[in-house]
Design a protein around this motif. Structure first.
Motif, PDB file in Angstrom:
ATOM      1  N   SER A 605      -5.498  30.651   3.406  1.00  0.00           N
ATOM      2  CA  SER A 605      -4.716  32.145   2.981  1.00  0.00           C
ATOM      3  C   SER A 605      -6.236  32.696   2.100  1.00  0.00           C
ATOM      4  O   SER A 605      -5.488  34.319   2.540  1.00  0.00           O
ATOM      5  N   GLN A 609      -4.501  36.009   3.981  1.00  0.00           N
ATOM      6  CA  GLN A 609      -3.711  36.418   2.792  1.00  0.00           C
ATOM      7  C   GLN A 609      -4.299  37.161   2.000  1.00  0.00           C
ATOM      8  O   GLN A 609      -3.720  38.216   0.791  1.00  0.00           O
ATOM      9  N   GLU A 610      -5.507  36.584   0.974  1.00  0.00           N
ATOM     10  CA  GLU A 610      -5.836  36.941   0.366  1.00  0.00           C
ATOM     11  C   GLU A 610      -6.934  37.551   0.355  1.00  0.00           C
ATOM     12  O   GLU A 610      -7.760  37.878  -0.808  1.00  0.00           O
TER      13      GLU A 610
ATOM     14  N   PRO B  37      -7.297  28.136  -5.994  1.00  0.00           N
ATOM     15  CA  PRO B  37      -5.528  27.836  -5.705  1.00  0.00           C
ATOM     16  C   PRO B  37      -5.327  28.565  -3.989  1.00  0.00           C
ATOM     17  O   PRO B  37      -5.642  29.386  -4.225  1.00  0.00           O
ATOM     18  N   PRO B  38      -4.232  27.829  -2.977  1.00  0.00           N
ATOM     19  CA  PRO B  38      -3.606  28.627  -2.392  1.00  0.00           C
ATOM     20  C   PRO B  38      -2.799  29.497  -2.213  1.00  0.00           C
ATOM     21  O   PRO B  38      -2.201  28.764  -3.465  1.00  0.00           O
ATOM     22  N   ALA B  39      -2.963  30.366  -1.711  1.00  0.00           N
ATOM     23  CA  ALA B  39      -2.155  31.697  -2.218  1.00  0.00           C
ATOM     24  C   ALA B  39      -0.655  30.895  -1.866  1.00  0.00           C
ATOM     25  O   ALA B  39       0.113  30.042  -1.600  1.00  0.00           O
ATOM     26  N   GLN B  40       0.479  31.318  -2.747  1.00  0.00           N
ATOM     27  CA  GLN B  40       1.291  31.456  -3.111  1.00  0.00           C
ATOM     28  C   GLN B  40       2.467  32.283  -2.621  1.00  0.00           C
ATOM     29  O   GLN B  40       1.944  33.157  -2.493  1.00  0.00           O
ATOM     30  N   ASN B  41       3.563  32.008  -2.615  1.00  0.00           N
ATOM     31  CA  ASN B  41       4.673  33.316  -1.648  1.00  0.00           C
ATOM     32  C   ASN B  41       4.249  34.144  -1.951  1.00  0.00           C
ATOM     33  O   ASN B  41       4.529  34.731  -0.063  1.00  0.00           O
ATOM     34  N   LYS B  42       4.662  34.607  -2.658  1.00  0.00           N
ATOM     35  CA  LYS B  42       4.280  36.178  -2.945  1.00  0.00           C
ATOM     36  C   LYS B  42       2.493  37.144  -3.119  1.00  0.00           C
ATOM     37  O   LYS B  42       2.344  37.740  -3.456  1.00  0.00           O
ATOM     38  N   THR B  43       1.590  36.047  -3.244  1.00  0.00           N
ATOM     39  CA  THR B  43       0.363  36.390  -2.929  1.00  0.00           C
ATOM     40  C   THR B  43       0.113  37.374  -1.527  1.00  0.00           C
ATOM     41  O   THR B  43      -0.018  37.480  -0.732  1.00  0.00           O
ATOM     42  N   ASN B  44      -0.853  38.275  -2.364  1.00  0.00           N
ATOM     43  CA  ASN B  44      -1.345  39.084  -1.382  1.00  0.00           C
ATOM     44  C   ASN B  44      -2.685  39.430  -1.446  1.00  0.00           C
ATOM     45  O   ASN B  44      -3.711  38.705  -2.760  1.00  0.00           O
ATOM     46  N   ILE B  45      -3.312  40.329  -1.189  1.00  0.00           N
ATOM     47  CA  ILE B  45      -4.642  40.780  -1.116  1.00  0.00           C
ATOM     48  C   ILE B  45      -5.393  41.187  -2.541  1.00  0.00           C
ATOM     49  O   ILE B  45      -6.493  41.239  -3.228  1.00  0.00           O
ATOM     50  N   GLY B  48      -4.354  38.005  -4.875  1.00  0.00           N
ATOM     51  CA  GLY B  48      -5.110  36.226  -4.997  1.00  0.00           C
ATOM     52  C   GLY B  48      -6.312  36.021  -5.041  1.00  0.00           C
ATOM     53  O   GLY B  48      -6.615  37.097  -6.068  1.00  0.00           O
ATOM     54  N   ILE B  49      -6.505  35.255  -4.792  1.00  0.00           N
ATOM     55  CA  ILE B  49      -7.761  34.920  -5.956  1.00  0.00           C
ATOM     56  C   ILE B  49      -8.872  34.229  -4.854  1.00  0.00           C
ATOM     57  O   ILE B  49      -8.396  33.139  -4.212  1.00  0.00           O
ATOM     58  N   THR B  50      -9.885  35.391  -4.452  1.00  0.00           N
ATOM     59  CA  THR B  50     -10.941  34.645  -3.569  1.00  0.00           C
ATOM     60  C   THR B  50     -12.710  34.905  -4.291  1.00  0.00           C
ATOM     61  O   THR B  50     -13.015  36.326  -4.145  1.00  0.00           O
ATOM     62  N   GLN B  53     -15.050  37.345  -1.244  1.00  0.00           N
ATOM     63  CA  GLN B  53     -14.116  37.853  -1.266  1.00  0.00           C
ATOM     64  C   GLN B  53     -15.214  38.465   0.429  1.00  0.00           C
ATOM     65  O   GLN B  53     -16.104  39.382   0.599  1.00  0.00           O
ATOM     66  N   VAL B  54     -14.514  38.554   1.983  1.00  0.00           N
ATOM     67  CA  VAL B  54     -15.661  39.139   2.001  1.00  0.00           C
ATOM     68  C   VAL B  54     -14.524  40.644   3.123  1.00  0.00           C
ATOM     69  O   VAL B  54     -13.878  40.412   4.485  1.00  0.00           O
ATOM     70  N   GLY B 257     -10.345  46.872   2.707  1.00  0.00           N
ATOM     71  CA  GLY B 257     -10.479  45.951   1.363  1.00  0.00           C
ATOM     72  C   GLY B 257      -9.468  45.839   0.510  1.00  0.00           C
ATOM     73  O   GLY B 257      -8.655  46.371   0.968  1.00  0.00           O
TER      74      GLY B 257
END
Lengths: 708, 257
Positions: A605, A609-610, B37-45, B48-50, B53-54, B257
Motif C-alpha cells: 500500500s 494507496q499511501e 504498518p500497512p495502510a488500513q481501510n481508510k488510509t490515503n496519501i 498514510g505513513i511512508t 515517499q517517491v 504528491g
C-alpha cells in the motif's frame, strides 16, 4: 480575634488552588502520562525473540527466478533481499518480491476450500470440507459431457508434467497452456522458422533494443538482469528505443520514446521494414536468405513512412532515423511484450515484430536472439502442448486452473468464451479469491510462495537455460493443499493411476539429470561463487548444494544464422484501423503481479494507496485537454462506459497521457477491498472488449462526470 | 562510551534522479525494515505513513514533450537550525552529534505535530491509528526496530537499527569504527538501479562526499539554510530548477504528491 471564613474566602482559596495547580508540574505530568498510556497499550505488537539467522531460497511469485536471502528471527523471515552477484537476478528483488514473505499471512488468504452456490446475482460463497470438495469435483469430471481441461499458465515445471499425466487418463481431457506473454516474440520466431529449439534474448551483448511496449524496466523478465544492463548502459553502449503509446516507466528511461498511436505498433514495424528494404539498408547476405524477397519488396512498398505516418503518428523523418540507427547499431533486438494489464498484441503484430528481427539479421547471433538448450530432464513446454487459443469456443465443461501466475492479467472473458454456456464447472487452485478464482465454482486453497518446494525454470527471455529450487521459508498453513496432493486425491477418487513419488523425489530426479549432463555452472548463494557442475562429486552433493541455495546456469551454445526463411506478405492497412479519431479510447495498463491471481503484501500500500507512485485499480489518467473538454478535474469521480459495461473511476490528470486516451489502472486494489467486494463491482478488465484475436488493448469508451 | 562515537561522521545520501525509475522498491524495503504498518481501510496519501515517499514530478510540458522524474523524498537530515528540533516542545527530536542523523524519540513525543508543520519537506508522518498487522505478519516484524504507537510522529532515521547493529559488530571485533559496508540503509540496499549512494559526507574520500561536489548535484530548498544532508543529482536542468520550488499537493502545481 479570629477572622470569619466567608464564602468569598472559600471561593478565593479554590480559585487560587486551581490556578496554582497550573503552575505546578501536576497537570502536565498527567497529560504526559495519559499520552504515554495511550501510546503503550497492548495494541502495539510485541516483537519476536529468538536467534537471528540467514536462509536462502528463490522467489516463485513469477517465473523470473530471483534469488532471495531471508533474514530470520526465530526461524521466521522478517526481511528479504537479493543475493549479490546472482547470475540471473544480480542481487535485486522487485518490490513485490521484497514483501513476498507476508503472503502466507495475508488477511485474505484462503485456508479452507470454498464453493460458490449459484451463478447469478444471488450467488453465495461458502467454506466447505475438503473431502466433500474432492468427491464433488470427481463427480463433475465423471459426468462431463464436454471436455475436461487443465489450464497451466506457467508450463514446464514438474507439476506441469504431473498435470499432463493426470489429464491424459481422463476421457476428453486436455492439458492446455497459455504462453507467457514475455515469450511471444521468441515463440513466434520459432513458429516462423519452424524450429523447436528454445530461443532467448542476448541482452548482455546487444547494442540496440527496439522495444514495442515491452516493460523492460518495470518488472519484465528477470528484473535484476534488465536493470543491471540499463544502469550500466553508458558503459556498455546499449541504446533503448521504446515504441509505446503511453509514457511508461520504460519509455521514460529509454534513449528514445516513440509515442505511436495505440494499435499501430505493427504498422510502425512494417514502416521500418519498408525503409530497410527501400533504402537498401539490409545486408546482401540477409536478402539472399529471404525466399520470397522480390514479392516482399513489392508488398512492403505500401508501408512507406509517408503513407503510414498519419496512422502511426510518427513522422517519416523519425521513422527513417530509427531504421538507420537499427542498421548501424548491430547486433540489435526487436522485442514485443505486453503490458501486464494491457494484454498481448494480436498474432499479426507479433509476427511483424518477429520478422523485423529476421530482416535485421538478429536471429542466431550473439547479442541478438540466440538458441539455447532445454534444462536437462525438462522438455521445452511450448513445443508439445495445446495452446488455450486452440480450444474450440463453448467446448469446456470442467476446467481446472493451476495456481501459478505469470504476473499478467487474464480477463475472465477469455475463459468464459471456451466454457459451455450452462452447467460448466470451474475449479481454481488458488490461495486467494481474486481474478479468475473469483469466478470459479470451487476454490482450493493451494500453498503459496515460500510454503512449499518448487522447481524454477526461469524466464525464457534469458539467453541460457537455468534451474533453481525454491525451499520453504514460512510454515505451511493448516488446511492448505499442495497441488500435487490435490491431483493425487482426485486421481484416487476417479480410480486412475497416479504417481506415488513425493515432490522432493521428483525434484531430486531433475537434479540428478543436471548432474549427469555435466553441463554448466553452479552458483551458490552463501558465498556468491560459481563452480562447474563437473566439480560436484555426486548427484546427492548437488541436491545438498541446492538445499543450501544455488542456481544452475547452462553454458552458451554456438550460434548459427538462419539459412533460409520467408516473410509474410498478407498484411494490410485495414488491419490497423482501430477506431474513429473522435472516440475516446480506453487502454488498460498494469504492473506485473498486481493484476492477477496472486495477492500482494498489504505493505505494498506504500506505493499506491499511501502515495501516488502507482495508481490503484479504478484510477484513470487523462490529458488536461481531454479533461477540459469533459469538464473533469483532478480527483473527480467520473463515469466510464464501454459497450461491455460501466463503472465509476477516479480521475488523474497527467500531461504525459495522449489526448483522447483513457489510461486505466487494472490493479492493485486498495487495502480493505477484498475479492468479495470486487465481485460486487465492475473492474476495468470487465469493461475491456476482448477481441477474437485474444487482445484487449483498445476499447472505445466514454467518460463523463459522475455526480455522487 | 562506544569508541566508534569518537569519530564525528555526517551520514548523507546522493540520489541520482536520472537513474530512478520509480519502481517503489525503496519505499517497500523501508517500510519492512522499520516496521511501518500497512495502510488500513481508510488510509490515503494524507494519512498514510511512508518514510520514503517517491513523488512523480512532471516538467509540465504537454504530450509528447512531457518528461517525468521520480523524486524520493524523506527526512533530509537537516544539519543547521533543524526545524523539527527547534519546534519540538518535548525534546523528542534530536540530532546525533556523532552521526548527524536526526532521530525521533517516540516515547517522548506528545503528538502535537508541530514538527510536521515545521518540516519543509513534508517528510514526517503521524500515527493516526494503532499499527495493525495480521497475526502471522506480527511474527515477521524486524526485531531490531520497535513499532510506534498511535499518536506519535515518525520519520526516516537512516535505518538507525542497522547503524546500531554495525556499531555492535564493530565493538565486538574491537574496532573503533564501523565498516562502511556493514551500515547500508534498506532503501540503498534494495534500489535495483543503484540510484542511491550512502556514506559519510565528512569523509572527503567517500563516494558520497565526492559526488556532492558535482555541478549537477543539488539539494532541495537549500535557500532555507538548513543544510540538508540528502543530495540529488540530475543532468536535466528542469529537474535541478525545481529544487527551490515548494512541494505541494495543490492541484494546480506541477508537482504531484
Amino acid at each position: 480575634m479570629p477572622k470569619t471564613i466567608t464564602r468569598r474566602d472559600v471561593l478565593k482559596f479554590v480559585g487560587g488552588s486551581v490556578l496554582g495547580t497550573f503552575l505546578t508540574p501536576i497537570p502536565w505530568k498527567l497529560l504526559d502520562d495519559t499520552a504515554i498510556w495511550t501510546q503503550n497499550w497492548s495494541l502495539t505488537p510485541p516483537l519476536s525473540h529468538g536467534p537471528i539467522s540467514n536462509k536462502f531460497s528463490v522467489c516463485t511469485l513469477c517465473p523470473a527466478g530471483c534469488a532471495v536471502k531471508a533474514r530470520c528471527v526465530a526461524g521466521m523471515p522478517y526481511m528479504l533481499s537479493g543475493v549479490a552477484h546472482h547470475p540471473l537476478s544480480q542481487g535485486i528483488l522487485c518490490p513485490r518480491g521484497l514483501a513476498g514473505h507476508h503472503l502466507s499471512f495475508h488477511p485474505y488468504r484462503l485456508t479452507v476450500p470454498h464453493k460458490f452456490f449459484g451463478k447469478d446475482e444471488n450467488s453465495r460463497l461458502s467454506a466447505i470440507v475438503y473431502d466433500k470438495t474432492s468427491k464433488e469435483i470427481s463427480k463433475h469430471i465423471i459426468e462431463n459431457k464436454g471436455s475436461v481441461v487443465l489450464l497451466d499458465r506457467q508450463p514446464g515445471r514438474i507439476i506441469s508434467s504431473i498435470y499432463d499425466q493426470f489429464i491424459k487418463n481422463i476421457p476428453n481431457g486436455r492439458y492446455v497452456t497459455f504462453n507467457p506473454p514475455e515469450e511471444s516474440t521468441l515463440l513466434t520466431l520459432q513458429k516462423i522458422t519452424d524450429t523447436s529449439t528454445p530461443l532467448g534474448y542476448d541482452f548482455e551483448y546487444t547494442k540496440m533494443i527496439l522495444s514495442f511496449g515491452t516493460p523492460l524496466l518495470d518488472g519484465w523478465g528477470t528484473p535484476g538482469r534488465l536493470m543491471k544492463i540499463f544502469r550500466e548502459k553508458k558503459e556498455n553502449g546499449i541504446k533503448l528505443i521504446q515504441v509505446e503509446h503511453r509514457q511508461s516507466r520504460t519509455a521514460l528511461q529509454a534513449d528514445t520514446w516513440i509515442p505511436v498511436q495505440p494499435g499501430r505498433e505493427g504498422l510502425f514495424a512494417l514502416t521500418l521494414a519498408n525503409i530497410l528494404i527501400s533504402e537498401k539498408l539490409v545486408p546482401q547476405n540477409i536478402i539472399r536468405s529471404i525466399n520470397n524477397f522480390q514479392a516482399y519488396k513489392i508488398f512492403i512498398e505500401q508501408f512507406a513512412p509517408e503513407l503510414t505516418c498519419e496512422k502511426t503518428g510518427i513522422a517519416a523523418g523519425v521513422a527513417r532515423k530509427i531504421a538507420l540507427e537499427l542498421i548501424q547499431s548491430t547486433p540489435s533486438i526487436a522485442c514485443s511484450g505486453s503490458d501486464p494489464g494491457g494484454g498481448p498484441f494480436d498474432e499479426q503484430t507479433e509476427q511483424i515484430i518477429a520478422e523485423l528481427n529476421l530482416l535485421l539479421g538478429n536471429v542466431g547471433r550473439t547479442g541478438g536472439i540466440v538458441a539455447k538448450r532445454d534444462v536437462p530432464g525438462y522438455k521445452n513446454p511450448s513445443a508439445s502442448h495445446t495452446n488455450w487459443k486452440e480450444i474450440p469456443d463453448h467446448s469446456v465443461q470442467v476446467l481446472i486452473i493451476d495456481s501459478a501466475d505469470s504476473g499478467y492479467a487474464f480477463p475472465w472473458d477469455i475463459i468464459e468464451q471456451k466454457l459451455i454456456p450452462t452447467n460448466n464447472v470451474v475449479i481454481s487452485l488458488s490461495p486467494f479469491l481474486n481474478e479468475i478464482a473469483a469466478h470459479a465454482d470451487y476454490i482450493i486453497p493451494s500453498a503459496v510462495y515460500y510454503e512449499t518446494q518448487q522447481d524454477i525454470i526461469p524466464s525464457s527471455s534469458s539467453s541460457v537455460a537455468s534451474f533453481s529450487v525454491s525451499f520453504p521459508l514460512n510454515p505451511k498453513r493448516k488446511n492448505t493443499i499442495d497441488n500435487i496432493d490435490f491431483i493425487k486425491n482426485i486421481s484416487k477418487e476417479l480410480g486412475i493411476p497416479a504417481s506415488t513419488a513425493t515432490f522432493e523425489e521428483l525434484l531430486k530426479e531433475k537434479v540428478s539429470a543436471i548432474y549427469s549432463s555435466r553441463r554448466g555452472l553452479i552458483f551458490t548463494f552463501s558465498d556468491g561463487q560459481s563452480k562447474r557442475t563437473t566439480e560436484i562429486q555426486s548427484a546427492d552433493d548437488l541436491w545438498k548444494t541446492f538445499t543450501e541455495g544455488a542456481t544452475w546456469v547452462d553454458d552458451p551454445i554456438p550460434q548459427h544464422t538462419l539459412v533460409k526463411f520467408s516473410l509474410n506478405t498478407n498484411y494490410s492497412h485495414k488491419a490497423f484501423d482501430v477506431g474513429q479519431a473522435e472516440s475516446l479510447i480506453l487502454v488498460p495498463y498494469g504492473w506485473r503481479g498486481t493484476v492477477t491471481t496472486s495477492q500482494i503484501s498489504p505493505i505494498m500500500s506504500k506505493v499506491f494507496q499511501e502515495s501516488e507512485l502507482r495508481s490503484f485499480a479504478g484510477t484513470v489518467s487523462i490529458n488536461p485537454m481531454t479533461a477540459s473538454k469533459l469538464n473533469l478535474q483532478e480527483s473527480d469521480t467520473a463515469f466510464l462506459k464501454t459497450e461491455k459495461g460501466e463503472m465509476n473511476v477516479r480521475i488523474k490528470i497527467d500531461n504525459a497521457v495522449r489526448p483522447g486516451l483513457i489510461e486505466a489502472a487494472v490493479g492493485p486494489n486498495l487495502n480493505g477491498v477484498d475479492a468479495k467486494d470486487e465481485l460486487q463491482s465492475t473492474t476495468v478488465l470487465d469493461l475491456c472488449k476482448v477481441q477474437n484475436n485474444g487482445t484487449w488493448k483498445i476499447t472505445k469508451a466514454t467518460l463523463s462526470k459522475a455526480y455522487v | 562510551m562506544n569508541s566508534s562515537n569518537e569519530k564525528k561522521s555526517r551520514y548523507g545520501m546522493i540520489i541520482d534522479l536520472d537513474r530512478c525509475n520509480g519502481c517503489g522498491a525503496c519505499t517497500v524495503a523501508c517500510a519492512i525494515e522499520n516496521n511501518v504498518p500497512p495502510a488500513q481501510n481508510k488510509t490515503n496519501i494524507k494519512t498514510g505513513i511512508t518514510w520514503m515517499q517517491v513523488y512523480h514530478v512532471s516538467n509540465n510540458e504537454s504530450f509528447p514533450k512531457s518528461d517525468t522524474v521520480f523524486v524520493p523524498m524523506f527526512c533530509q537530515q537537516c544539519e543547521e537550525e533543524t526545524p523539527c528540533v527547534t519546534v519540538c516542545p518535548q525534546n523528542a527530536v534530536e540530532v546525533d552529534p556523532a552521526t548527524g542523523i536526526v532521530g525521533q524519540i517516540p516515547q517522548r513525543c506528545l503528538g502535537c505535530r508541530y514538527c510536521m508543520a515545521a518540516c519543509p519537506y513534508h517528510a514526517r508522518y503521524f500515527n493516526w491509528w494503532d499499527p495493525q498487522w495480521s497475526e502471522g505478519m506480527k511474527k515477521q516484524l524486524n526485531p531490531d526496530v520497535a513499532p510506534r504507537m498511535r499518536g506519535v510522529v515518525e520519520k526516516c532515521n537512516f535505518c538507525q537499527g542497522r547503524l546500531h547493529a554495525a556499531k555492535a559488530k564493530a565493538a565486538a571485533q574491537g574496532k573503533k569504527e564501523i565498516d562502511p559496508v556493514e551500515y547500508i540503509p534498506a532503501c540503498v540496499e534494495s534500489c535495483p538501479m543503484q540510484a542511491i549512494t550512502f556514506g559519510d559526507l565528512a569523509d572527503e574520500t567517500s563516494t558520497v562526499s565526492q559526488s556532492a561536489k558535482n555541478k549537477d548535484t543539488f539539494r532541495f530548498l537549500s535557500r532555507l539554510g538548513t543544510e540538508p544532508k540528502v543530495h540529488f543529482h540530475s543532468e536535466k536542468s528542469w529537474v535541478r530548477d525545481m529544487a527551490e520550488k515548494t512541494l505541494t499537493r495543490s492541484k494546480k502545481e506541477i508537482v504531484h504528491g
